[in-house]
Write a protein that holds these residues in place. Structure first.
Motif, PDB file in Angstrom:
ATOM      1  N   TYR A  24       0.965  -1.295  -0.073  1.00 47.55           N
ATOM      2  CA  TYR A  24      -0.143   0.101   0.012  1.00 47.55           C
ATOM      3  C   TYR A  24       1.031   1.132  -0.017  1.00 47.55           C
ATOM      4  O   TYR A  24       0.376   2.289  -0.528  1.00 47.55           O
ATOM      5  CB  TYR A  24      -0.838   0.062   0.996  1.00 47.55           C
ATOM      6  CG  TYR A  24      -2.212  -0.536   1.098  1.00 47.55           C
ATOM      7  CD1 TYR A  24      -3.131  -0.310   0.264  1.00 47.55           C
ATOM      8  CD2 TYR A  24      -2.286  -1.898   1.549  1.00 47.55           C
ATOM      9  CE1 TYR A  24      -4.492  -0.810   0.013  1.00 47.55           C
ATOM     10  CE2 TYR A  24      -3.541  -2.750   0.868  1.00 47.55           C
ATOM     11  CZ  TYR A  24      -4.477  -2.051   0.481  1.00 47.55           C
ATOM     12  OH  TYR A  24      -5.896  -2.800  -0.042  1.00 47.55           O
ATOM     13  N   CYS A  26       3.016   1.774  -1.993  1.00 48.31           N
ATOM     14  CA  CYS A  26       3.687   1.694  -3.348  1.00 48.31           C
ATOM     15  C   CYS A  26       4.893   1.147  -3.912  1.00 48.31           C
ATOM     16  O   CYS A  26       5.668   1.291  -4.807  1.00 48.31           O
ATOM     17  CB  CYS A  26       3.766   3.416  -3.904  1.00 48.31           C
ATOM     18  SG  CYS A  26       2.274   4.292  -3.755  1.00 48.31           S
ATOM     19  N   THR A  64      -0.701   3.350   2.974  1.00 56.64           N
ATOM     20  CA  THR A  64      -1.149   4.451   2.098  1.00 56.64           C
ATOM     21  C   THR A  64      -1.276   5.735   2.548  1.00 56.64           C
ATOM     22  O   THR A  64      -1.114   6.856   1.998  1.00 56.64           O
ATOM     23  CB  THR A  64      -2.752   4.204   1.848  1.00 56.64           C
ATOM     24  OG1 THR A  64      -3.274   5.018   0.726  1.00 56.64           O
ATOM     25  CG2 THR A  64      -3.663   4.701   2.898  1.00 56.64           C
ATOM     26  N   CYS A  67       2.093   7.085   1.489  1.00 53.06           N
ATOM     27  CA  CYS A  67       2.169   7.531   0.141  1.00 53.06           C
ATOM     28  C   CYS A  67       1.475   9.034   0.075  1.00 53.06           C
ATOM     29  O   CYS A  67       1.705   9.924  -0.662  1.00 53.06           O
ATOM     30  CB  CYS A  67       1.428   6.606  -0.693  1.00 53.06           C
ATOM     31  SG  CYS A  67       2.462   5.328  -1.714  1.00 53.06           S
ATOM     32  N   TYR A  68       0.466   8.974   1.030  1.00 57.26           N
ATOM     33  CA  TYR A  68      -0.560  10.072   0.859  1.00 57.26           C
ATOM     34  C   TYR A  68       0.295  11.477   1.612  1.00 57.26           C
ATOM     35  O   TYR A  68       0.413  12.546   0.857  1.00 57.26           O
ATOM     36  CB  TYR A  68      -1.635  10.143   1.691  1.00 57.26           C
ATOM     37  CG  TYR A  68      -2.427  11.002   2.135  1.00 57.26           C
ATOM     38  CD1 TYR A  68      -3.552  11.844   1.368  1.00 57.26           C
ATOM     39  CD2 TYR A  68      -2.396  11.938   3.435  1.00 57.26           C
ATOM     40  CE1 TYR A  68      -4.150  12.776   1.599  1.00 57.26           C
ATOM     41  CE2 TYR A  68      -3.361  12.987   3.889  1.00 57.26           C
ATOM     42  CZ  TYR A  68      -4.250  13.515   2.896  1.00 57.26           C
ATOM     43  OH  TYR A  68      -4.785  14.480   3.116  1.00 57.26           O
ATOM     44  N   GLY A  71       2.526  12.682  -1.101  1.00 57.27           N
ATOM     45  CA  GLY A  71       2.248  13.284  -2.086  1.00 57.27           C
ATOM     46  C   GLY A  71       1.644  14.677  -1.608  1.00 57.27           C
ATOM     47  O   GLY A  71       2.108  15.736  -2.404  1.00 57.27           O
ATOM     48  N   LEU A 116      -3.586  -0.779 -10.136  1.00 58.90           N
ATOM     49  CA  LEU A 116      -2.718   0.085 -10.404  1.00 58.90           C
ATOM     50  C   LEU A 116      -3.140   1.500  -9.698  1.00 58.90           C
ATOM     51  O   LEU A 116      -2.545   1.948  -8.913  1.00 58.90           O
ATOM     52  CB  LEU A 116      -2.612   0.348 -12.031  1.00 58.90           C
ATOM     53  CG  LEU A 116      -1.749  -0.732 -12.557  1.00 58.90           C
ATOM     54  CD1 LEU A 116      -1.671  -0.555 -13.950  1.00 58.90           C
ATOM     55  CD2 LEU A 116      -0.546  -1.206 -11.875  1.00 58.90           C
ATOM     56  N   THR A 119      -3.424   1.964  -5.717  1.00 58.61           N
ATOM     57  CA  THR A 119      -2.514   2.008  -4.901  1.00 58.61           C
ATOM     58  C   THR A 119      -1.876   3.547  -4.922  1.00 58.61           C
ATOM     59  O   THR A 119      -1.977   4.136  -4.074  1.00 58.61           O
ATOM     60  CB  THR A 119      -1.151   1.298  -5.353  1.00 58.61           C
ATOM     61  OG1 THR A 119      -1.527  -0.355  -4.945  1.00 58.61           O
ATOM     62  CG2 THR A 119       0.039   1.525  -4.390  1.00 58.61           C
ATOM     63  N   TYR A 120      -1.731   3.922  -6.384  1.00 56.01           N
ATOM     64  CA  TYR A 120      -1.325   5.311  -6.567  1.00 56.01           C
ATOM     65  C   TYR A 120      -2.341   6.547  -6.497  1.00 56.01           C
ATOM     66  O   TYR A 120      -1.934   7.634  -6.407  1.00 56.01           O
ATOM     67  CB  TYR A 120      -0.531   5.242  -7.941  1.00 56.01           C
ATOM     68  CG  TYR A 120       0.619   4.414  -8.013  1.00 56.01           C
ATOM     69  CD1 TYR A 120       1.593   4.669  -7.737  1.00 56.01           C
ATOM     70  CD2 TYR A 120       0.363   2.830  -8.710  1.00 56.01           C
ATOM     71  CE1 TYR A 120       2.932   3.854  -7.438  1.00 56.01           C
ATOM     72  CE2 TYR A 120       1.575   2.471  -8.749  1.00 56.01           C
ATOM     73  CZ  TYR A 120       2.843   2.891  -8.080  1.00 56.01           C
ATOM     74  OH  TYR A 120       3.968   1.763  -8.153  1.00 56.01           O
ATOM     75  N   LEU A 123      -1.085   9.195  -3.756  1.00 54.22           N
ATOM     76  CA  LEU A 123      -0.033  10.107  -4.286  1.00 54.22           C
ATOM     77  C   LEU A 123      -0.904  11.123  -4.681  1.00 54.22           C
ATOM     78  O   LEU A 123      -0.506  12.532  -4.398  1.00 54.22           O
ATOM     79  CB  LEU A 123       0.782   9.742  -5.180  1.00 54.22           C
ATOM     80  CG  LEU A 123       1.987   8.780  -4.744  1.00 54.22           C
ATOM     81  CD1 LEU A 123       2.952   8.080  -5.501  1.00 54.22           C
ATOM     82  CD2 LEU A 123       2.801   9.385  -3.721  1.00 54.22           C
ATOM     83  N   VAL A 124      -1.936  10.964  -5.529  1.00 53.93           N
ATOM     84  CA  VAL A 124      -2.730  11.965  -6.209  1.00 53.93           C
ATOM     85  C   VAL A 124      -3.555  12.803  -4.882  1.00 53.93           C
ATOM     86  O   VAL A 124      -3.493  13.989  -5.121  1.00 53.93           O
ATOM     87  CB  VAL A 124      -3.492  11.378  -7.113  1.00 53.93           C
ATOM     88  CG1 VAL A 124      -4.754  12.559  -7.807  1.00 53.93           C
ATOM     89  CG2 VAL A 124      -2.992  10.671  -8.224  1.00 53.93           C
TER      90      VAL A 124
END
Length: 204
Positions: A24, A26, A64, A67-68, A71, A116, A119-120, A123-124
């Motif tokens: 999670y 990435c 996650t 990743c967040y 981002g 796909l 997971t990403y 970041l967005v």
């Protein structure tokens, strides 16, 4: 994947937690393999499903969240770099982020069950500065649905957990278009409602 299989089989719950968290976050680890395998190992070792599922969801939220955060703190620099190189893209980028913020909860929740994207999307969402109070509950719901599905299949199939791959192929080619259509419908419906409300307000 041999190393991951051996790692999970040897270290059990700790390994499951760590690998799901990395997936999670990435890292290039396939949840379509890791989650069913985790369910199978838990079932064989008599770890209750209601133990493995919360562990996997917590691991997913931590991963996650990383990743967040990347981002959130690094996304702006990347976007500004693109705008500097392509000034004409600024208006489109800002419009895209506004739409994402308007429909962020749906985007995150539904994106969690699309390979796909699932997971990403973190970041967005971070780069778009989606409110954490929106991001994490939506992620929690999406992660819970995805983990329940794949871990549940592995838990049921046990030694035959690798059959999940064939089920996944059917899901990928048949269900994803349905999810995408529903997602587009929800967004369009929301936009039309907002426009209708604005018209009513302007007429009063």
């Amino acid at each position: 994947m041999g190393f991951i299989t051996d790692f999970i089989k040897e270290y059990g719950l700790f390994a499951i937690f760590l690998i799901i968290m990395l997936e999670y976050a990435c890292f290039p680890v396939s949840s379509e393999i890791v989650l069913p395998l985790s369910g199978a190992v838990a079932s064989i070792n008599n770890i209750h499903f209601l133990v493995i599922l919360p562990v996997s969801v917590i691991a997913g939220l931590i991963g996650t969240g990383l990743c967040y955060a990347i981002g959130w703190f690094g996304g702006a620099a990347i976007i500004n770099s693109i705008i500097r190189k392509f000034p004409k893209a600024e208006k489109s980028i800002k419009a895209s982020y506004e739409k994402f913020n308007e429909n962020g909860a749906w985007a995150v929740c539904i994106g969690r069950v699309i390979p796909l994207i699932r997971t990403y999307i973190a970041l967005v969402a971070g780069a778009a500065k989606l409110n954490p109070a929106t991001y994490f509950p939506s992620s929690f719901l999406g992660i819970t649905i995805w983990n329940t599905l794949l871990i549940g299949l592995g838990y049921s199939l046990r030694e035959n957990y690798d059959r999940v791959a064939s089920y996944y192929q059917r899901y990928k080619h048949n269900l994803i278009p349905v999810i995408f259509i529903c997602f587009v419908y929800l967004i369009l419906n929301r936009i039309l409602k907002k426009r209708k409300n604005k018209k009513i307000e302007s007429q009063t």
